[in-house]
Design a protein around this motif. Sequence first.
Motif, PDB file in Angstrom:
ATOM      1  N   ASP A 136       0.844  -1.209   0.000  1.00 29.82           N
ATOM      2  CA  ASP A 136       0.000   0.000   0.000  1.00 29.82           C
ATOM      3  C   ASP A 136       0.874   1.251   0.000  1.00 29.82           C
ATOM      4  OD1 ASP A 136      -2.147  -1.642   0.164  1.00 29.82           O
ATOM      5  OD2 ASP A 136      -2.703  -1.125   2.233  1.00 29.82           O
ATOM      6  N   ARG A 137       0.404   2.307  -0.641  1.00 26.96           N
ATOM      7  CA  ARG A 137       1.138   3.564  -0.641  1.00 26.96           C
ATOM      8  C   ARG A 137       0.645   4.466   0.483  1.00 26.96           C
ATOM      9  NH1 ARG A 137      -0.554   0.546  -3.778  1.00 26.96           N
ATOM     10  NH2 ARG A 137      -2.007   1.984  -4.757  1.00 26.96           N
ATOM     11  N   VAL A 138       1.588   4.966   1.267  1.00 26.95           N
ATOM     12  CA  VAL A 138       1.269   5.841   2.394  1.00 26.95           C
ATOM     13  C   VAL A 138       1.921   7.196   2.130  1.00 26.95           C
ATOM     14  CG1 VAL A 138       1.681   6.227   4.855  1.00 26.95           C
ATOM     15  CG2 VAL A 138       1.123   3.922   4.029  1.00 26.95           C
ATOM     16  N   THR A 139       1.121   8.268   2.151  1.00 21.31           N
ATOM     17  CA  THR A 139       1.674   9.604   1.927  1.00 21.31           C
ATOM     18  C   THR A 139       2.070  10.229   3.256  1.00 21.31           C
ATOM     19  OG1 THR A 139       0.349   9.898  -0.057  1.00 21.31           O
ATOM     20  CG2 THR A 139       1.168  11.897   0.996  1.00 21.31           C
ATOM     21  N   ILE A 140       3.292  10.739   3.312  1.00 18.85           N
ATOM     22  CA  ILE A 140       3.801  11.366   4.537  1.00 18.85           C
ATOM     23  C   ILE A 140       4.058  12.844   4.240  1.00 18.85           C
ATOM     24  CG2 ILE A 140       5.676  11.352   6.224  1.00 18.85           C
ATOM     25  CD1 ILE A 140       6.047   8.364   5.716  1.00 18.85           C
ATOM     26  N   TYR A 141       3.365  13.714   4.952  1.00 19.28           N
ATOM     27  CA  TYR A 141       3.475  15.171   4.734  1.00 19.28           C
ATOM     28  C   TYR A 141       3.787  15.766   6.096  1.00 19.28           C
ATOM     29  CZ  TYR A 141       1.710  19.767   2.987  1.00 19.28           C
ATOM     30  OH  TYR A 141       1.551  21.077   2.586  1.00 19.28           O
ATOM     31  N   SER A 163       5.419   7.631   0.327  1.00 19.97           N
ATOM     32  CA  SER A 163       5.629   8.741  -0.600  1.00 19.97           C
ATOM     33  C   SER A 163       5.679   9.985   0.272  1.00 19.97           C
ATOM     34  CB  SER A 163       4.466   8.818  -1.590  1.00 19.97           C
ATOM     35  OG  SER A 163       4.422  10.107  -2.188  1.00 19.97           O
ATOM     36  N   VAL A 164       6.889  10.467   0.533  1.00 20.19           N
ATOM     37  CA  VAL A 164       7.029  11.649   1.373  1.00 20.19           C
ATOM     38  C   VAL A 164       6.874  12.880   0.474  1.00 20.19           C
ATOM     39  CG1 VAL A 164       8.494  12.913   2.996  1.00 20.19           C
ATOM     40  CG2 VAL A 164       8.624  10.420   2.908  1.00 20.19           C
ATOM     41  N   VAL A 165       6.017  13.794   0.881  1.00 17.38           N
ATOM     42  CA  VAL A 165       5.828  15.032   0.125  1.00 17.38           C
ATOM     43  C   VAL A 165       6.339  16.178   0.989  1.00 17.38           C
ATOM     44  CG1 VAL A 165       4.148  16.543  -0.998  1.00 17.38           C
ATOM     45  CG2 VAL A 165       3.833  14.052  -1.076  1.00 17.38           C
ATOM     46  N   PHE A 169       5.174  22.039  -0.047  1.00 14.78           N
ATOM     47  CA  PHE A 169       4.316  21.960  -1.227  1.00 14.78           C
ATOM     48  C   PHE A 169       2.876  22.318  -0.868  1.00 14.78           C
ATOM     49  CE2 PHE A 169       7.572  19.158  -3.352  1.00 14.78           C
ATOM     50  CZ  PHE A 169       7.762  19.997  -4.444  1.00 14.78           C
ATOM     51  N   SER A 170       2.185  22.865  -1.866  1.00  9.00           N
ATOM     52  CA  SER A 170       0.811  23.338  -1.678  1.00  9.00           C
ATOM     53  C   SER A 170      -0.163  22.167  -1.631  1.00  9.00           C
ATOM     54  CB  SER A 170       0.449  24.218  -2.858  1.00  9.00           C
ATOM     55  OG  SER A 170       0.358  23.406  -4.017  1.00  9.00           O
ATOM     56  N   PRO A 171      -1.410  22.431  -1.184  1.00  5.56           N
ATOM     57  CA  PRO A 171      -2.443  21.396  -1.208  1.00  5.56           C
ATOM     58  C   PRO A 171      -2.633  20.817  -2.613  1.00  5.56           C
ATOM     59  CG  PRO A 171      -3.187  23.277   0.067  1.00  5.56           C
ATOM     60  CD  PRO A 171      -1.875  23.673  -0.533  1.00  5.56           C
ATOM     61  N   ASP A 172      -2.536  21.650  -3.638  1.00  2.00           N
ATOM     62  CA  ASP A 172      -2.676  21.150  -5.006  1.00  2.00           C
ATOM     63  C   ASP A 172      -1.607  20.135  -5.354  1.00  2.00           C
ATOM     64  OD1 ASP A 172      -4.700  22.121  -6.915  1.00  2.00           O
ATOM     65  OD2 ASP A 172      -4.127  24.061  -6.050  1.00  2.00           O
ATOM     66  N   ALA A 173      -0.361  20.511  -5.042  1.00  6.05           N
ATOM     67  CA  ALA A 173       0.766  19.624  -5.347  1.00  6.05           C
ATOM     68  C   ALA A 173       0.642  18.334  -4.546  1.00  6.05           C
ATOM     69  CB  ALA A 173       2.084  20.323  -5.020  1.00  6.05           C
ATOM     70  N   LEU A 174       0.250  18.453  -3.281  1.00  4.94           N
ATOM     71  CA  LEU A 174       0.074  17.270  -2.428  1.00  4.94           C
ATOM     72  C   LEU A 174      -1.054  16.388  -2.983  1.00  4.94           C
ATOM     73  CD1 LEU A 174       0.533  15.653   0.215  1.00  4.94           C
ATOM     74  CD2 LEU A 174      -0.947  17.302   1.385  1.00  4.94           C
ATOM     75  N   GLY A 175      -2.155  17.027  -3.348  1.00  2.34           N
ATOM     76  CA  GLY A 175      -3.302  16.285  -3.887  1.00  2.34           C
ATOM     77  C   GLY A 175      -2.912  15.505  -5.137  1.00  2.34           C
ATOM     78  N   GLY A 176      -2.162  16.142  -6.021  1.00  2.00           N
ATOM     79  CA  GLY A 176      -1.729  15.494  -7.259  1.00  2.00           C
ATOM     80  C   GLY A 176      -0.888  14.258  -6.980  1.00  2.00           C
ATOM     81  N   ASN A 204      -3.729  21.905   5.072  1.00  2.00           N
ATOM     82  CA  ASN A 204      -3.362  21.616   3.676  1.00  2.00           C
ATOM     83  C   ASN A 204      -3.771  20.200   3.279  1.00  2.00           C
ATOM     84  OD1 ASN A 204      -2.239  24.140   3.488  1.00  2.00           O
ATOM     85  ND2 ASN A 204      -0.107  23.445   3.482  1.00  2.00           N
ATOM     86  N   VAL A 205      -3.603  19.262   4.211  1.00  2.00           N
ATOM     87  CA  VAL A 205      -4.001  17.872   3.926  1.00  2.00           C
ATOM     88  C   VAL A 205      -5.507  17.823   3.662  1.00  2.00           C
ATOM     89  CG1 VAL A 205      -4.294  15.576   4.972  1.00  2.00           C
ATOM     90  CG2 VAL A 205      -2.096  16.748   5.129  1.00  2.00           C
ATOM     91  N   ASP A 206      -6.281  18.519   4.491  1.00  2.00           N
ATOM     92  CA  ASP A 206      -7.744  18.520   4.284  1.00  2.00           C
ATOM     93  C   ASP A 206      -8.087  18.986   2.872  1.00  2.00           C
ATOM     94  OD1 ASP A 206      -8.023  17.626   6.856  1.00  2.00           O
ATOM     95  OD2 ASP A 206      -8.539  19.588   7.707  1.00  2.00           O
ATOM     96  N   LYS A 207      -7.434  20.069   2.446  1.00  2.00           N
ATOM     97  CA  LYS A 207      -7.706  20.579   1.085  1.00  2.00           C
ATOM     98  C   LYS A 207      -7.262  19.571   0.029  1.00  2.00           C
ATOM     99  CE  LYS A 207      -7.015  25.410   2.318  1.00  2.00           C
ATOM    100  NZ  LYS A 207      -5.908  26.360   2.397  1.00  2.00           N
ATOM    101  N   ALA A 208      -6.073  18.985   0.252  1.00  2.00           N
ATOM    102  CA  ALA A 208      -5.537  18.032  -0.728  1.00  2.00           C
ATOM    103  C   ALA A 208      -6.464  16.824  -0.874  1.00  2.00           C
ATOM    104  CB  ALA A 208      -4.140  17.581  -0.308  1.00  2.00           C
ATOM    105  N   ILE A 209      -7.064  16.414   0.247  1.00  2.00           N
ATOM    106  CA  ILE A 209      -7.959  15.243   0.209  1.00  2.00           C
ATOM    107  C   ILE A 209      -9.193  15.558  -0.644  1.00  2.00           C
ATOM    108  CG2 ILE A 209      -9.528  13.857   1.646  1.00  2.00           C
ATOM    109  CD1 ILE A 209      -7.310  13.793   3.757  1.00  2.00           C
ATOM    110  N   ASP A 210      -9.688  16.789  -0.528  1.00  2.00           N
ATOM    111  CA  ASP A 210     -10.838  17.181  -1.374  1.00  2.00           C
ATOM    112  C   ASP A 210     -10.443  17.170  -2.847  1.00  2.00           C
ATOM    113  OD1 ASP A 210     -12.356  17.476   0.838  1.00  2.00           O
ATOM    114  OD2 ASP A 210     -12.112  19.663   0.987  1.00  2.00           O
TER     115      ASP A 210
END
Length: 654
Positions: A136-141, A163-165, A169-176, A204-210
């Motif tokens: 599984d891929r886990v994002t770390i911010y 996947s460390v971000v 980086f912005s919510p957009d970049a994180l979301g991508g 930022n994570v909340d925004k990226a999730i949306d």
Amino acid sequence: MQREELMAETYPVLQSAESHALIDKAKYEKWYKESVENPDKFWGKHGKRIEWFKPYTKVKNTSFTGKVSIKWFEDGQTNVSYNCIDRHLENHADRVAIIWEGDDPSLDRKITYRELHEHVCRFANVLKKYGVKKGDRVTIYMPMVPEAAYAMLACTRIGAVHSVVFGGFSPDALGGRIVDCESTFVITCDEGLRGGKSVPLKANVDKAIDIAARHHVHVKSVLVVRRTGTDVGWASGRDFWYHDEAGTVAADCPPEPMNAEDPLFILYTSGSTGKPKGVLHTTGGYLVYVSMTHQYVFDYHDGDIYWCTADVGWVTGHSYIVYGPLANRATTLMFEGVPNYPDQGRFWDVIDKHKVDIFYTAPTAIRALMGAGDDFVKRSSRSSLRLLGSVGEPINPEAWEWYYNVVGDARCPIVDTWWQTETGGHMIAPLPGATDLKPGAATTPFFGVKPQLVDNEGKVLEGAADGNLVIADSWPGQMRTVYGDHERFIQTYFSTYKGKYFTGDGCRRDEDGYYWITGRVDDVLNVSGHRLGTAEVESALVSHSLVSEAAVVGFPHSIKGQGIYCYVTLMAGHEGTDTLRQELVKHVRAEIGPIASPDKIQFTPGLPKTRSGKIMRRILRKIAEDDFGALGDTSTLADPAVVDDLIANRQNKE
Ligand code: WTA
């Protein structure tokens, strides 16, 4: 001294380094020869520097042609977190693994290997509790807190792919990035803290999730580490506090046996086209390579205190804050703050405070601190220092000299390490007891690395020459693929010069066989040591409703190395004003992050294009450099008059 004179200087291996070093000149020659002539034998031997649950019988199985396939130690089994923690416990459980130095100078923490084991096991068990499985891929911010390392190691313990971000980086970049690797588990902090300022990571994570949800990737769980204690938005059932969870799980978690070629992590990096690529590294070869380079390039001796100032969000943080040092049982210092807070002497104060032996930083920081004057350095003793390192961009000889003489008191060798996210670890770098230094040269290849210079047609250049840097054969730390897009991997790295890995860098080799990296030859910028694709900044600009077209190039910048110069054409009927300039800067920061802030924006009625519609970047680069005397041939332009307007309205006048 003038730059040319500085570059012509040679600094022979220091006696102190020589008497102490793991590798001397003769050993380097011998080992290097074997490593490139008989890689199976060489790496078969050195692969044993890590512990294998099941020993490998095959060493190298790689091909740079056809479908491109890279496998090292392929039938071996091991586990990265086991190698970075458990195997040190029998005799060194009480050694400090991580020294954490807070943003606030009064805060620090020391974590022993025994404590690291418990933290990582609990972290791993929390991941398991929430259903994270092998693969599984886990994002770390995360900001620079020990929990970022626990999170990474916990993933490796259970075979999840992190996947460390980078926290900038912005919510957009994180979301991508969440979307690209279809990651449904995110680890973050309430806030980060840098230079006394907070960074709203959870928000930022909340925004990226949306954003991700709009692309049909639905994040199921967010694990939040408390750092500042501020109030944050909360989605119950989705969000969990780490401190609530850690106590509910066991303090031990067995390490999952992983095949050498099982994915270890994905790290997104910028290229010359399109969106950032997910660089995929795997388990066995990567760990062998980063631990070996960490030991020999930094001449690491058991018990040394080692400090790399990078952020874990970049490859330098992965390989040389976490995996290399911990695999070698080092004490690795993790710094939460910035070089100029509370003042410009912070680095040197921290070196004294924790008695740092080995210090590794970036030219952009060195130049900025050099500008602050020597007094900030001189108030510290730095007597513990033995070795200095540089990474991220070419170091200019002036900065090298200052680093050597003022910071290192002319006693410490400087290892200028050239490498990339793709290479996993150091590729061209001096070895302290073996390599004479020249200010600004990355010097000679590491064991197993076969650099070549080629001209634009791919012809191999011999002797002293200037060309494009390629690597002729595989090494264990090499990336294996672009996550989810192997074709892009082949296209990006192996199609320009058939059968060779193309680095994207230009390079000069001198008469002593030393390599001098001259910078990127593609459309990748290097801003303060951070990689950024011109295409990314362009697409951020054109996503603004008033922008019709944009072209972005780099220009020399005294601190950042390169600055970002943007040519922008507006929609018909709109004026380029200073207010709009500021708005565009804000827009790019929101789209990508503060590291992508444009330095200059020039509004222009048109861009220089060939009749077939291709933008002539060469011309734009020259104008951005304020060097338009020799623009070369402009007769192929569809509208040569565009150039006069560009020159007249340039933003970088001398
Ligand atoms: C540049 C960072 C000259 C180079 C580890 C490379 C360097 C890109 C050096 C990779 C150095 C890195 N001298 N240039 N010592 N180190 N570079 O992927 O252009 O963030 O291609 O990896 O940085 O950047 P990346």
